[in-house]
Design an enzyme around this catalytic site. Structure first.
Site, PDB file in Angstrom:
ATOM      1  N   GLY A 164       0.805  -1.221   0.000  1.00 52.40           N
ATOM      2  CA  GLY A 164       0.000   0.000   0.000  1.00 52.40           C
ATOM      3  C   GLY A 164       0.835   1.267   0.000  1.00 52.40           C
ATOM      4  N   GLN A 165       0.145   2.397   0.148  1.00 53.34           N
ATOM      5  CA  GLN A 165       0.816   3.698   0.033  1.00 53.34           C
ATOM      6  C   GLN A 165       1.911   3.864   1.092  1.00 53.34           C
ATOM      7  OE1 GLN A 165      -1.279   7.192   1.279  1.00 53.34           O
ATOM      8  NE2 GLN A 165      -0.041   8.576   0.038  1.00 53.34           N
ATOM      9  N   LYS A 177     -11.265   3.205  13.351  1.00 51.00           N
ATOM     10  CA  LYS A 177      -9.992   3.643  13.946  1.00 51.00           C
ATOM     11  C   LYS A 177     -10.176   4.013  15.422  1.00 51.00           C
ATOM     12  CE  LYS A 177      -7.070   3.078  10.571  1.00 51.00           C
ATOM     13  NZ  LYS A 177      -6.032   2.037  10.697  1.00 51.00           N
ATOM     14  N   TYR A 207     -14.761   4.501   8.501  1.00 44.93           N
ATOM     15  CA  TYR A 207     -13.321   4.424   8.725  1.00 44.93           C
ATOM     16  C   TYR A 207     -12.957   5.013  10.096  1.00 44.93           C
ATOM     17  CZ  TYR A 207      -8.361   5.516   7.815  1.00 44.93           C
ATOM     18  OH  TYR A 207      -7.000   5.629   7.883  1.00 44.93           O
ATOM     19  N   ASP A 255      -3.048 -12.760   3.851  1.00 41.70           N
ATOM     20  CA  ASP A 255      -4.349 -12.149   4.117  1.00 41.70           C
ATOM     21  C   ASP A 255      -4.388 -11.780   5.600  1.00 41.70           C
ATOM     22  OD1 ASP A 255      -6.962 -11.496   4.619  1.00 41.70           O
ATOM     23  OD2 ASP A 255      -7.828 -13.337   3.790  1.00 41.70           O
TER      24      ASP A 255
HETATM   25  N1  SER Z   1      -5.798   9.659   4.428  1.00 39.30           N
HETATM   26  C1  SER Z   1      -6.865   8.941   5.048  1.00 39.30           C
HETATM   27  C2  SER Z   1      -8.108   9.031   4.266  1.00 39.30           C
HETATM   28  O1  SER Z   1      -8.273  10.013   3.571  1.00 39.30           O
HETATM   29  C3  SER Z   1      -7.112   9.466   6.437  1.00 39.30           C
HETATM   30  O2  SER Z   1      -6.479   8.673   7.353  1.00 39.30           O
HETATM   31  O3  SER Z   1      -8.920   8.177   4.363  1.00 39.30           O
END
Ligand code: SER
Length: 313
Positions: free
Chosen positions: A12-13, A147, A143, A53
């Site tokens: 990922g990033q 978190k 999200y 996974d």
């Molecule tokens: N960069 C993330 C997002 O935009 C935030 O944690 O979902």
């Protein structure tokens, strides 16, 4: 000390750059990169990589035991914009992957865990300017809820089972190697690609949407910094506020115009505007600075220069 590192979500990033940096700090043979998909060429050929996974407890346990892993960096997650489209999938991925790693740490199979949180833990009722470490937290996105819940569990596992968990609340992250996937702050990466390719950009956030942001090098320094810090200096076991800069689409466009004078930006806000509007504009990160010596290095203009120079290649 015998240290062996596993990165989950290495394609990922953040994971891509974290893998490269951890290999250079600790040595290639001490770092295992893993992800459900293969990553970019440089990351794949430079070191050891396994398909994994993050939701599969047995598979995670197996890779940890086989490689005698001590430290896990759990970078796999579904980001804010995609999570709004697939709420249950996001919840399952973000929570189950965390529980897998926390439970393996609880059982003493690993020594230390890094897990990223986000500015998304804050919500519309949070003070938006210089948001303190301890503020009202009523996240309004899937999200953000995942978190925030994760943070509560991290602290719980530290308090009740002594799990050495370390976490930071990343702001929007900007880098030129890997593109982000499915976040609300993604525009701040895409804008550079479009500026160079087309000389113009249509922003999905309006001109004045100010958000906390950070150049990837700073984020990687923070990640490795908090993991290296002495155990008793980490006083916060939920997650630390972390800050470098704040800007809005208009301001990043101005910064780009210093290099590409003909660059033009226009605005067509979509569903991500509401997500961005629920997040802070700037963050007070004095606890991270005091407890484990966090310092940022890059400003908006410095980052813009690096992004443009490298993407041109
Ligand atoms: N960069 C993330 C997002 O935009 C935030 O944690 O979902």
């Amino acid at each position: 000390m015998k240290k062996r590192i596993l990165i989950i979500g290495a394609s990922g990033q953040i994971g891509t750059e974290l893998s490269v940096r951890l290999r250079s700090v600790y040595g290639n043979y001490k770092v295992i990169a893993s992800d459900i998909i293969v990553g970019d060429e440089a990351m794949m050929k430079e070191g050891y990589f396994e398909i994994l996974d993050a939701m599969d407890y047995e598979a995670v346990e197996d890779i940890i035991m086989r490689n005698e892993i001590t430290d896990v960096y759990l970078m796999a997650a579904m980001l804010s914009a995609t999570a709004e489209k697939f709420p249950m999938k996001a919840w399952n991925l973000n929570m189950n992957s965390l529980f897998n790693v926390l439970n393996l740490a609880k059982e003493g199979k690993i020594e230390k865990v890094f897990w990223p949180s986000s500015i998304a833990v804050f919500g519309p009722t949070t003070p938006t300017i210089k948001t303190p470490q301890k503020a009202i937290m009523e996240p309004s996105t899937v999200y953000g809820i995942s978190k925030q819940t994760g943070e509560r569990w991290c602290e719980y596992y530290y308090n009740n089972y002594g799990v050495d968990i370390r976490s930071i609340r990343y702001p929007g992250l900007i880098s030129y190697t890997t593109i982000p996937g499915g976040g609300t702050t993604d525009y701040a990466v895409d804008i550079f690609h479009k500026a160079l390719k087309h000389g113009k950009y249509i922003s999905f956030l309006n001109a004045e949407t100010t958000l906390p942001m950070m150049y990837m090098d700073d984020a990687i320094n923070a990640t490795i910094g908090i993991m290296k810090a002495p155990k008793d200096s980490i006083r916060i076991r939920s997650s630390y506020n972390l800050s470098a800069m704040s800007f809005n689409p208009k301001e990043i466009a101005e910064s780009i115009k210093k290099h590409i004078p003909e660059f033009e930006i226009s605005y067509e806000p979509d569903f991500r505007q509401k997500i961005a509007d629920s997040w802070p504009q700037s963050i007070d990160d004095s606890d991270a600075r005091n407890d484990w010596g966090w310092k940022h290095s890059y400003s908006l203009d410095e980052m813009t220069k690096i992004m443009i120079e490298n993407l041109k290649k």
